[in-house]
Design a protein around this motif. Structure first.
Motif, PDB file in Angstrom:
ATOM      1  N   LEU A  72      -2.166  17.490   3.970  1.00 13.68           N
ATOM      2  CA  LEU A  72      -2.289  16.052   4.202  1.00 13.68           C
ATOM      3  C   LEU A  72      -3.520  15.737   5.045  1.00 13.68           C
ATOM      4  N   ASN A  73      -3.691  16.527   6.109  1.00 18.08           N
ATOM      5  CA  ASN A  73      -4.842  16.322   6.987  1.00 18.08           C
ATOM      6  C   ASN A  73      -6.161  16.496   6.253  1.00 18.08           C
TER       7      ASN A  73
ATOM      8  N   VAL B 299      -0.389  11.123   7.627  1.00 18.07           N
ATOM      9  CA  VAL B 299      -0.912  11.747   8.849  1.00 18.07           C
ATOM     10  C   VAL B 299      -0.637  10.826  10.038  1.00 18.07           C
TER      11      VAL B 299
ATOM     12  N   VAL C 266       2.065  21.791   4.185  1.00 18.10           N
ATOM     13  CA  VAL C 266       2.044  20.369   3.804  1.00 18.10           C
ATOM     14  C   VAL C 266       1.232  19.567   4.817  1.00 18.10           C
ATOM     15  N   LYS C 267       1.453  19.847   6.098  1.00 14.88           N
ATOM     16  CA  LYS C 267       0.731  19.103   7.133  1.00 14.88           C
ATOM     17  C   LYS C 267      -0.777  19.331   7.051  1.00 14.88           C
TER      18      LYS C 267
ATOM     19  N   THR D 143       0.197   8.209   0.824  1.00 12.18           N
ATOM     20  CA  THR D 143      -1.251   8.382   0.931  1.00 12.18           C
ATOM     21  C   THR D 143      -1.504   9.296   2.134  1.00 12.18           C
ATOM     22  N   PRO D 144      -2.381  10.307   1.980  1.00 10.49           N
ATOM     23  CA  PRO D 144      -2.581  11.246   3.089  1.00 10.49           C
ATOM     24  C   PRO D 144      -2.816  10.575   4.445  1.00 10.49           C
ATOM     25  N   ALA D 145      -3.697   9.578   4.497  1.00 13.82           N
ATOM     26  CA  ALA D 145      -4.011   8.958   5.792  1.00 13.82           C
ATOM     27  C   ALA D 145      -2.773   8.291   6.410  1.00 13.82           C
TER      28      ALA D 145
ATOM     29  N   LEU E  73      -7.820   1.177   4.994  1.00 14.32           N
ATOM     30  CA  LEU E  73      -7.691   1.971   3.775  1.00 14.32           C
ATOM     31  C   LEU E  73      -7.973   1.135   2.535  1.00 14.32           C
ATOM     32  N   GLN E  74      -7.449  -0.085   2.560  1.00 14.33           N
ATOM     33  CA  GLN E  74      -7.652  -0.943   1.400  1.00 14.33           C
ATOM     34  C   GLN E  74      -9.119  -1.315   1.225  1.00 14.33           C
TER      35      GLN E  74
ATOM     36  N   LEU F 278      -9.497  12.201  -0.237  1.00 14.02           N
ATOM     37  CA  LEU F 278      -8.822  12.323  -1.536  1.00 14.02           C
ATOM     38  C   LEU F 278      -7.484  11.577  -1.479  1.00 14.02           C
ATOM     39  N   ALA F 279      -7.570  10.266  -1.552  1.00 12.27           N
ATOM     40  CA  ALA F 279      -6.386   9.442  -1.312  1.00 12.27           C
ATOM     41  C   ALA F 279      -5.382   9.465  -2.462  1.00 12.27           C
TER      42      ALA F 279
ATOM     43  N   TYR G 216       0.856  -1.190   0.000  1.00  6.86           N
ATOM     44  CA  TYR G 216       0.000   0.000   0.000  1.00  6.86           C
ATOM     45  C   TYR G 216       0.888   1.234   0.000  1.00  6.86           C
TER      46      TYR G 216
ATOM     47  N   MET H  38     -10.936   1.628  -0.251  1.00  2.57           N
ATOM     48  CA  MET H  38     -10.466   2.064  -1.564  1.00  2.57           C
ATOM     49  C   MET H  38     -11.528   1.822  -2.642  1.00  2.57           C
TER      50      MET H  38
ATOM     51  N   LYS I 239      -6.858  13.829   3.707  1.00  5.35           N
ATOM     52  CA  LYS I 239      -7.332  12.648   4.432  1.00  5.35           C
ATOM     53  C   LYS I 239      -8.798  12.814   4.815  1.00  5.35           C
TER      54      LYS I 239
ATOM     55  N   LEU J   9       0.754  14.692  -3.864  1.00  3.53           N
ATOM     56  CA  LEU J   9       1.362  15.857  -3.229  1.00  3.53           C
ATOM     57  C   LEU J   9       2.854  15.813  -3.537  1.00  3.53           C
TER      58      LEU J   9
END
Lengths: 190, 117
Positions: free
Chosen positions: B50-51, A165, B46-47, A160-162, B14-15, B58-59, A156, B18, B54, B63
């Motif tokens: 990313l947050n 984070v 950037v932080k 990826t954002p998650a 996450l998977q 929007l995976a 994976y 998806m 998430k 970036l």
């Protein structure tokens, strides 16, 4: 620059721009000897002898878009302000090592700052680079590498954002714990 | 590493979540990360990005980073590419970064007053 982790981020971006595939960031804090130092080591294209002589000249840069090259000059200035030492070594086609050492309790020493955020910013857009982070605080040590992270993700994407984070929170937690001082003699870690 | 178990759980979630997100694949956000960008707060941007990516699920938005683009007084600066469309946002603070994800990326609205044109 407000804190040392911004310098670390900046110097590391130089490494990325030098096309490195391996980047090592080491921080060492030794309260007994009153030292805080960091090293950024890459396997990028290196700096040739001619450019090396001008590397701390703020009005010199090899970048096309820029007219000034402030990163290394700012770091050297931050080091000199607190009686530290600054070293840069480079071999063309082999890589570059930048080392900055500070008198830890010097009144002008900037705080280490958001190192977790800096690491995640580095990892975010650079999937092709292996990052190694090692942080020593007195006798304790914390190590992290994108390799072990990638293995754990079993295919994976780390970018990826998650995941990033999560990683930022994880690193912040671990580094805060590492730097926690139980012996009040030395005060708080900044 | 104890937290690897935690990471493994996250990966599984996450998977599972998806979905087909093909339309996101052609979107990228490049944050300018030269010395000027970093000093102006690019890391914080950037932080936040990313947050918010998430939060909005929007995976697959890529970036990335660029070095100094020669426009240092407008840092932090970011460039959003969607297909052939290219928009540059200037003086992006944490609040703006969040709004840019919500309005530009989610709703498809270009926030003109924050762009360089």
């Amino acid at each position: 620059m407000e804190d040392l982790s911004q310098h670390i981020l900046d110097i590391s971006f130089n490494s990325l721009e030098a096309g490195c595939t391996r980047l090592e960031i080491c921080i060492r804090e030794d309260l007994e000897n009153n030292v805080l130092e960091f090293t950024v080591r890459d396997n990028g294209r290196g700096i040739d002898r001619e450019d090396m002589q001008r590397v701390t000249d703020p009005f010199y840069t090899t970048k096309k878009n820029a007219r000034v090259g402030l990163g290394i000059s700012l770091l050297r200035e931050a080091v000199e302000r607190c009686d530290g030492t600054f070293e840069i070594e480079s071999k063309p086609r082999e890589g570059t090592v930048v080392k900055a050492s500070f008198v830890r309790d010097h009144v002008d020493r900037a705080p280490l700052g958001d190192i977790a955020g800096a690491l995640v910013s580095l990892i975010a857009g650079n999937s092709g680079v292996e990052l190694f982070y090692s942080h020593r605080f007195n006798q304790k040590e914390f190590n992290f590498s994108t390799g072990e992270m990638r293995a754990a993700l079993k295919g994976y994407s780390m970018q990826t954002p998650a995941v990033l984070v999560w990683l930022e929170e994880y690193l912040r937690r671990e580094i805060t714990e590492l730097r926690r001082i139980k012996d009040e003699k030395f005060g708080r870690a900044g | 590493m104890k937290s690897l178990a935690e990471l493994d759980k996250l990966r599984e979630t996450l998977q599972r979540e998806m979905k087909a997100r093909d339309k996101e694949h052609d979107i990228s956000i490049a944050v300018s990360m030269g010395t000027c960008g970093i000093a102006a707060g690019a890391r914080e941007v950037v932080k936040v990005l990313l947050n918010e990516l998430k939060e909005q699920g929007l995976a697959h938005v890529a970036l990335t980073q660029t070095s100094c683009v020669g426009s240092c007084k407008h840092e932090p600066l970011l460039e959003i590419k969607r297909g052939n469309e290219k928009v540059i946002y200037v003086n992006v603070d944490q609040e703006r970064a969040k709004e840019i994800v919500r309005r530009h990326l989610v709703q498809g609205e270009v926030i003109k007053e924050w762009t360089d044109s």
